[in-house]
Design a protein around this motif. Structure first.
Motif, PDB file in Angstrom:
ATOM      1  N   TYR A   1       0.819  -1.212   0.000  1.00 12.43           N
ATOM      2  CA  TYR A   1       0.000   0.000   0.000  1.00 12.43           C
ATOM      3  C   TYR A   1       0.852   1.260   0.000  1.00 12.43           C
ATOM      4  CZ  TYR A   1      -3.087  -3.702   1.675  1.00 12.43           C
ATOM      5  OH  TYR A   1      -3.779  -4.887   1.818  1.00 12.43           O
ATOM      6  N   GLY A   2       2.030   1.184  -0.613  1.00 17.82           N
ATOM      7  CA  GLY A   2       2.923   2.330  -0.691  1.00 17.82           C
ATOM      8  C   GLY A   2       4.050   2.243   0.312  1.00 17.82           C
TER       9      GLY A   2
ATOM     10  N   ARG B   1       6.435   3.501   3.213  1.00 15.01           N
ATOM     11  CA  ARG B   1       6.242   4.389   4.353  1.00 15.01           C
ATOM     12  C   ARG B   1       7.513   4.468   5.176  1.00 15.01           C
ATOM     13  NH1 ARG B   1       0.614   5.159   5.302  1.00 15.01           N
ATOM     14  NH2 ARG B   1      -0.634   3.900   3.859  1.00 15.01           N
TER      15      ARG B   1
ATOM     16  N   ASN C   1       5.391   6.458  10.035  1.00 11.42           N
ATOM     17  CA  ASN C   1       4.523   5.746   9.093  1.00 11.42           C
ATOM     18  C   ASN C   1       4.061   6.619   7.927  1.00 11.42           C
ATOM     19  OD1 ASN C   1       3.416   3.082   8.671  1.00 11.42           O
ATOM     20  ND2 ASN C   1       1.371   3.936   9.000  1.00 11.42           N
TER      21      ASN C   1
ATOM     22  N   LYS D   1       3.620   8.040   4.347  1.00 13.39           N
ATOM     23  CA  LYS D   1       3.762   7.459   3.013  1.00 13.39           C
ATOM     24  C   LYS D   1       4.629   8.366   2.146  1.00 13.39           C
ATOM     25  CE  LYS D   1       0.181   5.559   1.017  1.00 13.39           C
ATOM     26  NZ  LYS D   1      -1.080   5.367   0.236  1.00 13.39           N
TER      27      LYS D   1
ATOM     28  N   PRO E   1       3.412   6.630  -3.025  1.00 15.60           N
ATOM     29  CA  PRO E   1       2.060   6.071  -3.025  1.00 15.60           C
ATOM     30  C   PRO E   1       1.838   5.105  -4.184  1.00 15.60           C
ATOM     31  CG  PRO E   1       2.034   8.294  -3.918  1.00 15.60           C
ATOM     32  CD  PRO E   1       3.458   8.009  -3.525  1.00 15.60           C
TER      33      PRO E   1
ATOM     34  N   GLU F   1      -3.895   6.335   6.637  1.00 14.21           N
ATOM     35  CA  GLU F   1      -2.523   6.615   7.071  1.00 14.21           C
ATOM     36  C   GLU F   1      -2.065   5.700   8.211  1.00 14.21           C
ATOM     37  OE1 GLU F   1      -5.184   9.949   8.869  1.00 14.21           O
ATOM     38  OE2 GLU F   1      -4.990   8.866   6.965  1.00 14.21           O
TER      39      GLU F   1
END
Length: 264
Positions: free
Chosen positions: A92-93, A95, A100, A102, A105, A232
């Motif tokens: 999910y990207g 980070r 955390n 991102k 993306p 997030e």
């Protein structure tokens, strides 16, 4: 886990800065003052030995895959107490560690994914806020979801179930629950339910949020009780069980059959 992550980042940065300072300044100064045969400080020796290892662990753990241990029965029958799992950190990207955030993306959770995330908490004072939780994505942005009597209604359509009888349980957990196959659109997985349905309600999932639930539906503290999961807070997608071991040195049980089991 948060303490280990912080310690890993601090040690990696500290050893890297020691090596950088040695290369750019201290080695040249010693050479000018005492000759090339002057020995390096012990701290530099340690930094030279540990920095590559720490850097590799930090990169792998932050951006590729991270291990977690399942501490509760909320994801039974698919994940058991004592399962050690791997989480894909780039699903999910990418980070950053610690905050955390991102930085690259790509990819979004799909309905049915098993995800690890930072718990948003029941309130700002919740001591568990920020801890790592694991649940299954039931609702994605745009979904309208109703949960009544242990049954899901997704965007106006009832989700269908196959009853597989009673669950035999595992180490005294979940015994006597009904074992069902839940047919989410495009995804099929098993869930447990009892006669004491919890978490009834309706939700409309906005952009940037997800509704997550445990597979052990009546024994899970999930989005039905504390709300929708912010994007997030996502850490990654669980994809593999690499060990099952309960207690110190597996004294409470070891199940080799679960090694290498894919998480669906």
């Amino acid at each position: 886990m948060k303490l280990f992550e912080l310690l890993l980042v601090v040690l990696t940065l500290a050893s890297g800065l020691i090596l950088l300072g040695e290369k750019l300044y201290f080695a040249k100064r010693r050479a000018q003052r005492a000759g090339l045969l002057d020995t390096e400080p012990v701290m530099v020796d340690y930094a030279r030995a540990f920095f590559p290892v720490l850097a590799i662990v930090l990169v792998v753990r932050s951006f590729i895959a991270e291990p977690y241990k399942i501490p509760s029965s909320s994801m039974m029958p698919n994940l058991l107490i004592g399962d050690f799992i791997l989480v894909n950190k780039f699903s999910y990207g990418l980070r950053l560690p610690l905050n955390n955030a991102k930085v690259v993306p790509f990819g979004e959770p799909k309905r049915g994914d098993v995800v690890v995330f930072h718990f948003p908490g029941h309130s700002d004072n919740d001591p568990a806020k920020g801890e790592n939780f694991i649940k299954r994505v039931i609702g994605v942005p745009g979904d309208q979801i109703e949960f009544q009597g242990n049954g899901l209604i997704l965007n106006g359509e009832p989700v269908t179930y196959d009853n597989k009888g009673l669950y035999a349980g595992h180490n005294g957990q979940g015994e006597g629950s009904s074992l069902l196959v839940e047919h989410l659109p495009g995804r099929t997985h098993t869930v447990l339910e009892t006669d004491y349905a919890r978490g009834q309600g309706q939700w409309t999932v906005p952009a940037g949020k997800y509704l997550v639930m445990g597979d052990n539906r009546d024994n899970s503290d999930d989005g039905r009780f504390w709300g929708l999961l912010p994007e997030e807070n996502l850490r990654g997608k669980a994809f593999l069980i690499w060990l099952n071991c309960s207690g110190w040195f597996c004294k409470d049980g070891f199940e080799p059959s679960r090694i290498g089991t894919a998480i669906h």
